[in-house]
Write an enzyme that holds these catalytic residues in place. Sequence first.
Site, PDB file in Angstrom:
ATOM      1  N   HIS A 206      -3.616   1.950   8.808  1.00  0.00           N
ATOM      2  CA  HIS A 206      -3.134   1.937  10.192  1.00  0.00           C
ATOM      3  C   HIS A 206      -2.307   3.184  10.498  1.00  0.00           C
ATOM      4  O   HIS A 206      -1.677   3.762   9.599  1.00  0.00           O
ATOM      5  CB  HIS A 206      -2.272   0.702  10.444  1.00  0.00           C
ATOM      6  CG  HIS A 206      -2.989  -0.597  10.292  1.00  0.00           C
ATOM      7  ND1 HIS A 206      -4.363  -0.698  10.317  1.00  0.00           N
ATOM      8  CD2 HIS A 206      -2.525  -1.870  10.140  1.00  0.00           C
ATOM      9  CE1 HIS A 206      -4.705  -1.968  10.185  1.00  0.00           C
ATOM     10  NE2 HIS A 206      -3.616  -2.697  10.065  1.00  0.00           N
TER      11      HIS A 206
ATOM     12  N   ASP B 261       0.275  -4.741  14.240  1.00  0.00           N
ATOM     13  CA  ASP B 261      -0.400  -4.292  13.013  1.00  0.00           C
ATOM     14  C   ASP B 261      -1.804  -4.885  12.943  1.00  0.00           C
ATOM     15  O   ASP B 261      -2.813  -4.170  12.855  1.00  0.00           O
ATOM     16  CB  ASP B 261       0.456  -4.737  11.828  1.00  0.00           C
ATOM     17  CG  ASP B 261      -0.117  -4.373  10.466  1.00  0.00           C
ATOM     18  OD1 ASP B 261      -1.334  -4.541  10.257  1.00  0.00           O
ATOM     19  OD2 ASP B 261       0.654  -3.966   9.592  1.00  0.00           O
ATOM     20  N   ASN B 262      -1.904  -6.203  12.997  1.00  0.00           N
ATOM     21  CA  ASN B 262      -3.194  -6.861  12.796  1.00  0.00           C
ATOM     22  C   ASN B 262      -4.182  -6.548  13.909  1.00  0.00           C
ATOM     23  O   ASN B 262      -5.382  -6.361  13.661  1.00  0.00           O
ATOM     24  CB  ASN B 262      -2.999  -8.378  12.701  1.00  0.00           C
ATOM     25  CG  ASN B 262      -2.143  -8.792  11.513  1.00  0.00           C
ATOM     26  OD1 ASN B 262      -1.525  -7.955  10.860  1.00  0.00           O
ATOM     27  ND2 ASN B 262      -2.092 -10.071  11.231  1.00  0.00           N
TER      28      ASN B 262
ATOM     29  N   SER C 287       1.494  -0.204  -5.492  1.00  0.00           N
ATOM     30  CA  SER C 287       0.583  -0.547  -4.400  1.00  0.00           C
ATOM     31  C   SER C 287       0.109  -1.978  -4.570  1.00  0.00           C
ATOM     32  O   SER C 287       0.213  -2.572  -5.648  1.00  0.00           O
ATOM     33  CB  SER C 287      -0.615   0.407  -4.373  1.00  0.00           C
ATOM     34  OG  SER C 287      -1.410   0.146  -3.233  1.00  0.00           O
TER      35      SER C 287
ATOM     36  N   HIS D  83      -7.458  -9.381   3.437  1.00  0.00           N
ATOM     37  CA  HIS D  83      -6.597  -8.779   2.418  1.00  0.00           C
ATOM     38  C   HIS D  83      -7.255  -8.658   1.051  1.00  0.00           C
ATOM     39  O   HIS D  83      -7.154  -7.628   0.403  1.00  0.00           O
ATOM     40  CB  HIS D  83      -5.291  -9.554   2.278  1.00  0.00           C
ATOM     41  CG  HIS D  83      -4.302  -8.843   1.397  1.00  0.00           C
ATOM     42  ND1 HIS D  83      -3.525  -7.800   1.867  1.00  0.00           N
ATOM     43  CD2 HIS D  83      -4.006  -8.966   0.095  1.00  0.00           C
ATOM     44  CE1 HIS D  83      -2.780  -7.333   0.874  1.00  0.00           C
ATOM     45  NE2 HIS D  83      -3.044  -8.033  -0.205  1.00  0.00           N
TER      46      HIS D  83
ATOM     47  N   SER E 152      -5.878   1.767  -2.236  1.00  0.00           N
ATOM     48  CA  SER E 152      -5.189   2.121  -0.996  1.00  0.00           C
ATOM     49  C   SER E 152      -4.154   3.225  -1.143  1.00  0.00           C
ATOM     50  O   SER E 152      -3.673   3.759  -0.146  1.00  0.00           O
ATOM     51  CB  SER E 152      -4.523   0.883  -0.395  1.00  0.00           C
ATOM     52  OG  SER E 152      -3.496   0.398  -1.241  1.00  0.00           O
TER      53      SER E 152
ATOM     54  N   ASN F 148       4.750 -11.521   8.578  1.00  0.00           N
ATOM     55  CA  ASN F 148       3.445 -11.434   9.229  1.00  0.00           C
ATOM     56  C   ASN F 148       3.438 -12.078  10.603  1.00  0.00           C
ATOM     57  O   ASN F 148       2.791 -11.587  11.528  1.00  0.00           O
ATOM     58  CB  ASN F 148       2.373 -12.091   8.358  1.00  0.00           C
ATOM     59  CG  ASN F 148       0.999 -12.028   8.986  1.00  0.00           C
ATOM     60  OD1 ASN F 148       0.379 -10.970   9.027  1.00  0.00           O
ATOM     61  ND2 ASN F 148       0.503 -13.155   9.488  1.00  0.00           N
TER      62      ASN F 148
ATOM     63  N   CYS G 186      -5.826  -2.608  13.302  1.00  0.00           N
ATOM     64  CA  CYS G 186      -7.229  -2.735  12.895  1.00  0.00           C
ATOM     65  C   CYS G 186      -8.172  -2.144  13.927  1.00  0.00           C
ATOM     66  O   CYS G 186      -9.229  -1.608  13.576  1.00  0.00           O
ATOM     67  CB  CYS G 186      -7.566  -4.208  12.637  1.00  0.00           C
ATOM     68  SG  CYS G 186      -6.738  -4.878  11.175  1.00  0.00           S
TER      69      CYS G 186
ATOM     70  N   LYS H  19       4.643  -7.811  14.462  1.00  0.00           N
ATOM     71  CA  LYS H  19       3.797  -7.485  13.329  1.00  0.00           C
ATOM     72  C   LYS H  19       2.378  -7.936  13.615  1.00  0.00           C
ATOM     73  O   LYS H  19       1.465  -7.123  13.747  1.00  0.00           O
ATOM     74  CB  LYS H  19       4.332  -8.131  12.044  1.00  0.00           C
ATOM     75  CG  LYS H  19       3.714  -7.557  10.756  1.00  0.00           C
ATOM     76  CD  LYS H  19       2.303  -8.047  10.475  1.00  0.00           C
ATOM     77  CE  LYS H  19       1.744  -7.489   9.193  1.00  0.00           C
ATOM     78  NZ  LYS H  19       0.372  -7.944   8.907  1.00  0.00           N
TER      79      LYS H  19
ATOM     80  N   HIS I 257       0.819  -1.215   0.000  1.00  0.00           N
ATOM     81  CA  HIS I 257       0.000   0.000   0.000  1.00  0.00           C
ATOM     82  C   HIS I 257       0.855   1.268   0.000  1.00  0.00           C
ATOM     83  O   HIS I 257       1.630   1.497   0.919  1.00  0.00           O
ATOM     84  CB  HIS I 257      -0.916   0.011   1.228  1.00  0.00           C
ATOM     85  CG  HIS I 257      -1.699  -1.237   1.412  1.00  0.00           C
ATOM     86  ND1 HIS I 257      -2.753  -1.589   0.596  1.00  0.00           N
ATOM     87  CD2 HIS I 257      -1.584  -2.244   2.322  1.00  0.00           C
ATOM     88  CE1 HIS I 257      -3.259  -2.751   0.992  1.00  0.00           C
ATOM     89  NE2 HIS I 257      -2.563  -3.170   2.024  1.00  0.00           N
TER      90      HIS I 257
ATOM     91  N   SER J 298       5.672  -2.898  12.157  1.00  0.00           N
ATOM     92  CA  SER J 298       5.616  -3.812  11.016  1.00  0.00           C
ATOM     93  C   SER J 298       6.779  -3.587  10.071  1.00  0.00           C
ATOM     94  O   SER J 298       7.452  -4.535   9.634  1.00  0.00           O
ATOM     95  CB  SER J 298       4.303  -3.616  10.254  1.00  0.00           C
ATOM     96  OG  SER J 298       3.210  -4.078  10.983  1.00  0.00           O
TER      97      SER J 298
ATOM     98  N   ASP K 247       3.177  -7.689  -0.186  1.00  0.00           N
ATOM     99  CA  ASP K 247       2.043  -7.616   0.737  1.00  0.00           C
ATOM    100  C   ASP K 247       0.848  -8.264   0.045  1.00  0.00           C
ATOM    101  O   ASP K 247       0.180  -7.640  -0.774  1.00  0.00           O
ATOM    102  CB  ASP K 247       1.743  -6.162   1.094  1.00  0.00           C
ATOM    103  CG  ASP K 247       0.664  -6.032   2.169  1.00  0.00           C
ATOM    104  OD1 ASP K 247       0.023  -7.050   2.508  1.00  0.00           O
ATOM    105  OD2 ASP K 247       0.461  -4.915   2.686  1.00  0.00           O
TER     106      ASP K 247
ATOM    107  N   GLU L 251       4.390  -9.573   3.929  1.00  0.00           N
ATOM    108  CA  GLU L 251       3.788  -8.748   4.973  1.00  0.00           C
ATOM    109  C   GLU L 251       2.540  -9.336   5.601  1.00  0.00           C
ATOM    110  O   GLU L 251       2.277  -9.102   6.787  1.00  0.00           O
ATOM    111  CB  GLU L 251       3.456  -7.372   4.365  1.00  0.00           C
ATOM    112  CG  GLU L 251       2.703  -6.406   5.274  1.00  0.00           C
ATOM    113  CD  GLU L 251       3.596  -5.710   6.284  1.00  0.00           C
ATOM    114  OE1 GLU L 251       3.061  -4.943   7.103  1.00  0.00           O
ATOM    115  OE2 GLU L 251       4.824  -5.940   6.252  1.00  0.00           O
TER     116      GLU L 251
ATOM    117  N   GLN M 127      10.052  -5.607   8.370  1.00  0.00           N
ATOM    118  CA  GLN M 127      10.316  -5.736   6.944  1.00  0.00           C
ATOM    119  C   GLN M 127      11.759  -5.342   6.614  1.00  0.00           C
ATOM    120  O   GLN M 127      12.448  -6.035   5.849  1.00  0.00           O
ATOM    121  CB  GLN M 127       9.347  -4.862   6.136  1.00  0.00           C
ATOM    122  CG  GLN M 127       7.996  -5.470   5.870  1.00  0.00           C
ATOM    123  CD  GLN M 127       8.042  -6.550   4.793  1.00  0.00           C
ATOM    124  OE1 GLN M 127       9.101  -6.966   4.331  1.00  0.00           O
ATOM    125  NE2 GLN M 127       6.879  -7.008   4.393  1.00  0.00           N
TER     126      GLN M 127
END
Length: 501
Positions: free
Chosen positions: A422, A253-254, A85, A364, A90, A244, A258, A249, A62, A430, A157, A219, A434
């Site tokens: 996010h 992130d998740n 992307s 996703h 996004s 991930n 979210c 992460k 993204h 995250s 990703d 990702e 990476q």
Amino acid sequence: MSAMTPTATLSTDFKVADLSLAEFGRKEITLAEHEMPGLMAIRREYADAQPLKGARVTGSLHMTIQTAVLIETLTALGAQVRWCSCNIFSTQDHAAAAVAVGPEGTAEDPRGVPVYAWKGETLEEYWWCTEQVMRWPATTGDGQLAEEAGPNMILDDGGDATLLVHKGTEYERAGAVPDPAGADSEELAVILSLLQRSLAEDPQRWTRIGQGVKGVTEETTTGVHRLYQMVETGELLFPAINVNDSVTKSKFDNLYGCRHSLIDGLNRATDVMIGGKMAVICGFGDVGKGCAESLRGQGARVVITEIDPICALQAAMQGYEVQTLEQVIDSADIFITATGNRDIITAEDMQRMKHQAIVGNIGHFDNEIDIAGLSKVPGIEKVNIKPQVDKWVFPGTAERSDHAIIMLSEGRLLNLGNATGHPSFVMSSSFSNQTIAQIELFTKNDRYEKKVYVLPKHLDEKVARLHLDALGAELTRLTPEQAAYIGVEQDGPYKPDHYRY
């Protein structure tokens, strides 16, 4: 935005919506850098060593302000980068413009990274953009195009860049690409058409590109599933690091990402009061957990659907109702898919929903909700309310008058299509993973086979440490006796690999 061209030239090796947005994007990048302490610390740590010097990184992720900070971290460590992307909705156009212009360039004299991304791409444009960032134009001494190269690293990703290399290689080996007319989805037909053209242009293009890739860092959950499937079938062409499932992460992130961005997307899209309404979250993994917490925080009555008895029990023990979708399909007000699977909400399900029920996805891909089937319902009408918000009106029947649902981002990620994704701080976590994963695979490539790996625990803990000071958190330190008692080093890692946080 100018008309799409078949290939990029050296003088215009990027494609974004509007370069005049670069100044705005650069201001937001500056703000984001302050909120991304992990990435900025990595820049400082590795500035002299330049561990990514010689790396040609193709990124498919993204194109947001936060991603801009990641891209400029990779280049600060020596990498050459090309970027697109991983989602048609996004991209933040000011972020794309700022990266294409670069910190030292101007809209009239762009000096940044080749970016191929804009918000609202068609599927054909999306896959064209992916192709452009996979094909690195090589130059001769006088700046003219020579034989094209490819990346030697991929940062993915969802796995689309990885998929293009693998499918291209597979069909080049076979000498033919399946007929796009027989594809079971519009997107697959686009991919097959691209690969048909590519095969005619150069019958070894993707084979060469695949052979030149040292590895990929992935990702997200769905992309990781794809990688493990390729390992099982023996098809994986190069080593992969599963970013991930780093704790810093998936649990950040998740879950926390979210928790923040779902509500942001819902509010920007609809301005509907959430308190008091019934909201259904399909899936109670880390993404579903964050979504459920955010909706409950707004006063919604949250119902969970789950296939996994452990996740279902977790939901029940946290006070959520656990039902099947069939039990709540005609009574809930908001439906959010968060499974990473397909066909979660069908066209038939949507016909049964309450008038103006809101339907969105935060998994996703766009196949969790049957948009293709929805468009084929006889007599249905699609009314665009504003970008990425559509009202689908079902015709009346003898049993029910006409009614509508509100669909967000055409079934794609609503937190990025309807909002900005996010927040910077959680993406710093995250993207620190990476960056470390890219360094690991690029500098120690001979240690990795064509398998999927997870970063070691001490690097996961390092990423967490990099973010504590920004929150004013102070770690307690084990005494030598305490460390010996539980069998760890004073400086970690503190948990075994099998520990579940």
